[in-house]
Design an enzyme around this catalytic site. Sequence first.
Site, PDB file in Angstrom:
ATOM      1  CD1 TRP A   1      -2.702   1.767   0.624  1.00 41.63           C
ATOM      2  CD2 TRP A   1      -1.255   2.477   2.182  1.00 41.63           C
ATOM      3  NE1 TRP A   1      -3.036   3.058   0.950  1.00 41.63           N
ATOM      4  CE2 TRP A   1      -2.175   3.518   1.896  1.00 41.63           C
ATOM      5  CE3 TRP A   1      -0.236   2.702   3.123  1.00 41.63           C
ATOM      6  CZ2 TRP A   1      -2.109   4.762   2.540  1.00 41.63           C
ATOM      7  CZ3 TRP A   1      -0.172   3.940   3.760  1.00 41.63           C
ATOM      8  CH2 TRP A   1      -1.114   4.958   3.470  1.00 41.63           C
TER       9      TRP A   1
ATOM     10  CD  GLU B   1      -4.418  -1.844   2.137  1.00 39.15           C
ATOM     11  OE1 GLU B   1      -3.238  -2.114   2.444  1.00 39.15           O
ATOM     12  OE2 GLU B   1      -5.265  -1.471   2.965  1.00 39.15           O
TER      13      GLU B   1
ATOM     14  CE  LYS C   1      -6.583   5.518   2.849  1.00 42.19           C
ATOM     15  NZ  LYS C   1      -5.648   5.563   3.971  1.00 42.19           N
TER      16      LYS C   1
ATOM     17  CG  ASP D   1      -8.394  -1.181   4.615  1.00 45.47           C
ATOM     18  OD1 ASP D   1      -9.436  -0.753   5.166  1.00 45.47           O
ATOM     19  OD2 ASP D   1      -7.284  -1.131   5.165  1.00 45.47           O
TER      20      ASP D   1
ATOM     21  CG  HIS E   1      -8.595   1.540   2.029  1.00 45.64           C
ATOM     22  ND1 HIS E   1      -7.370   1.116   1.588  1.00 45.64           N
ATOM     23  CD2 HIS E   1      -8.395   1.981   3.291  1.00 45.64           C
ATOM     24  CE1 HIS E   1      -6.469   1.280   2.538  1.00 45.64           C
ATOM     25  NE2 HIS E   1      -7.063   1.796   3.590  1.00 45.64           N
TER      26      HIS E   1
ATOM     27  CG  HIS F   1      -5.665  -4.619   5.256  1.00 44.84           C
ATOM     28  ND1 HIS F   1      -4.783  -3.596   5.067  1.00 44.84           N
ATOM     29  CD2 HIS F   1      -4.918  -5.749   5.352  1.00 44.84           C
ATOM     30  CE1 HIS F   1      -3.551  -4.079   5.038  1.00 44.84           C
ATOM     31  NE2 HIS F   1      -3.614  -5.379   5.205  1.00 44.84           N
TER      32      HIS F   1
ATOM     33  CG  ASP G   1      -9.151   4.377   6.032  1.00 46.62           C
ATOM     34  OD1 ASP G   1      -9.513   3.331   6.576  1.00 46.62           O
ATOM     35  OD2 ASP G   1      -8.006   4.539   5.562  1.00 46.62           O
TER      36      ASP G   1
ATOM     37  CG  ASP H   1      -7.466   2.362   9.854  1.00 47.66           C
ATOM     38  OD1 ASP H   1      -7.598   1.245   9.340  1.00 47.66           O
ATOM     39  OD2 ASP H   1      -7.069   3.366   9.217  1.00 47.66           O
TER      40      ASP H   1
ATOM     41  CG  ASP I   1      -5.129  -1.734   8.296  1.00 48.41           C
ATOM     42  OD1 ASP I   1      -4.549  -1.217   9.276  1.00 48.41           O
ATOM     43  OD2 ASP I   1      -5.087  -1.250   7.145  1.00 48.41           O
TER      44      ASP I   1
HETATM   45  C1  RNT Z   1      -3.645   2.552   4.906  1.00 47.47           C
HETATM   46  C2  RNT Z   1      -3.744   1.100   4.604  1.00 47.47           C
HETATM   47  C3  RNT Z   1      -2.597   0.267   5.079  1.00 47.47           C
HETATM   48  C4  RNT Z   1      -2.108   0.642   6.466  1.00 47.47           C
HETATM   49  C5  RNT Z   1      -1.091  -0.302   7.044  1.00 47.47           C
HETATM   50  C6  RNT Z   1      -0.399   0.257   8.229  1.00 47.47           C
HETATM   51  O1  RNT Z   1      -4.796   3.231   4.644  1.00 47.47           O
HETATM   52  O2  RNT Z   1      -4.935   0.588   5.104  1.00 47.47           O
HETATM   53  O3  RNT Z   1      -2.930  -1.069   5.002  1.00 47.47           O
HETATM   54  O4  RNT Z   1      -3.172   0.756   7.368  1.00 47.47           O
HETATM   55  O5  RNT Z   1      -0.229  -0.716   6.079  1.00 47.47           O
HETATM   56 ZN    ZN Z   2      -5.199  -1.505   5.031  1.00 47.74          ZN
END
Ligand code: RNT
Ligand code: ZN
Length: 422
Positions: free
Chosen positions: A188, A229, A231, A262, A265, A289, A297, A299, A329
């Site tokens: 990513w 990955e 986004k 993810d 994302h 993720h 986003d 997390d 994640d």
């Molecule tokens: C960032 C991505 C990525 C990170 C990690 C730390 O938006 O989700 O995967 O969260 O690599």
């Molecule tokens: Zn991620």
Amino acid sequence: MSSNKTIQKTYDLARERFAELGVDTETALAKLAKIPISIHCWQGDDVGGFETAGAQLGDGLAVTGNYPGKARTPQELRADFEKALSVIPGKHRFNLHANYAEMDGKRVDRNALTVRQFQNWIDWAKTLKIGLDFNPTYFSHPMVKGGLTLTHQDESVRKFWIEHGIRCREIGAGIGKALGSTCLTNLWIPDGMKDTPADRKGPRLRLADSLDQIFRKKIDRKHNVDSVEPKLFGIGAESYTPGSHEFYLGYAVDRGTLLTLDAGHYHPTEGIADKISSVLCVLPEIALHVSRGVRWDSDHVVTLTDDLQAIAQEIVWGGYTDRVRIGLDYFDASINRVAAWVIGARNMVKALLLALASPIEKLQEAEGAGDYTSRLALLEDSKMLPFGAVWDYYCLTQNVPAAETWLATIKQYEAAVLSKRA
Ligand code: RNT
Ligand code: ZN
């Protein structure tokens, strides 16, 4: 809290109830025990890593909170994770980032890392008999120029990061070989633009070229598989992300990498559950993720939401458990970090259990017969099945605390260990 005898008795009754709907809970639990979750290292120390003390996080990532007790060294992170694993049922994996390299006195930059800087992690994983996954780290580094890495106009910047990507795949292969368990190396990058770009094409062409250079060398898929990955946006990159969903989906299909979905994302109301069967029509394997965005986003720690259940249902009901590498994640620094690991991981396992013990055959039967009334009725009534009894029994058989009793273990650890950290 219930004694083991009560848990067993409650389970026996629950098992009969599930059997009435054609669900064999024993089979469900046997399957559940075989699904590994790749648990991310970065919840343990706020994505800090160990390259340089007090590294500044940025490049589209933000951790908020300053709850005491974060891991300050690899030793602490390993000990914390072992504590977390001791209360998570099942056999899982640990997901490392390149900035968790251990330098052993001499600093090695990202473009020169080798598996040597991860030998301690490998040795540790061996003793725990767990697999490791890996990620190149394209953030928290001075060579991220203006938020850009693999898409930068300056060739020397791109070259540095291409080398980092190449090194990381070699490290992934080394890890996979040493542990006898295929390592997923997930890429990513934070690249993007705060405001309206004048050129959307150039960065994407540069990204495809950079990736092609990173992935040029063939690596035995027994040791390492690669994933990319996508986004939609990041903090400071609200208007444009070259590595978008369409970009990477096309890239993965064409070049034979995995795709990492993810959950944070996409647009705030866009889930990833429905993407799973869509992309698996063309891709042999994908990675996830699993995260929880709150308005963006953000997390947040994974909770047992409808979104999470939909993801687990798609994996299980689609028969995809061997084609989806489930990873977590999220990063929350406002609560006990070990508990954050545990809560998110246990919820992922719970969601898989819910899917495995659902009367899916009956649901699909009703659907096949065009009886959507029965489908909806059963779908809703099955939410009231005694899943909790099956979950507690699973924890019992996996030798981890059932129900809410795991928290006492983590609180003790906090008092004895975490609270002593400055
Ligand atoms: C960032 C991505 C990525 C990170 C990690 C730390 O938006 O989700 O995967 O969260 O690599
Ligand atoms: Zn991620």
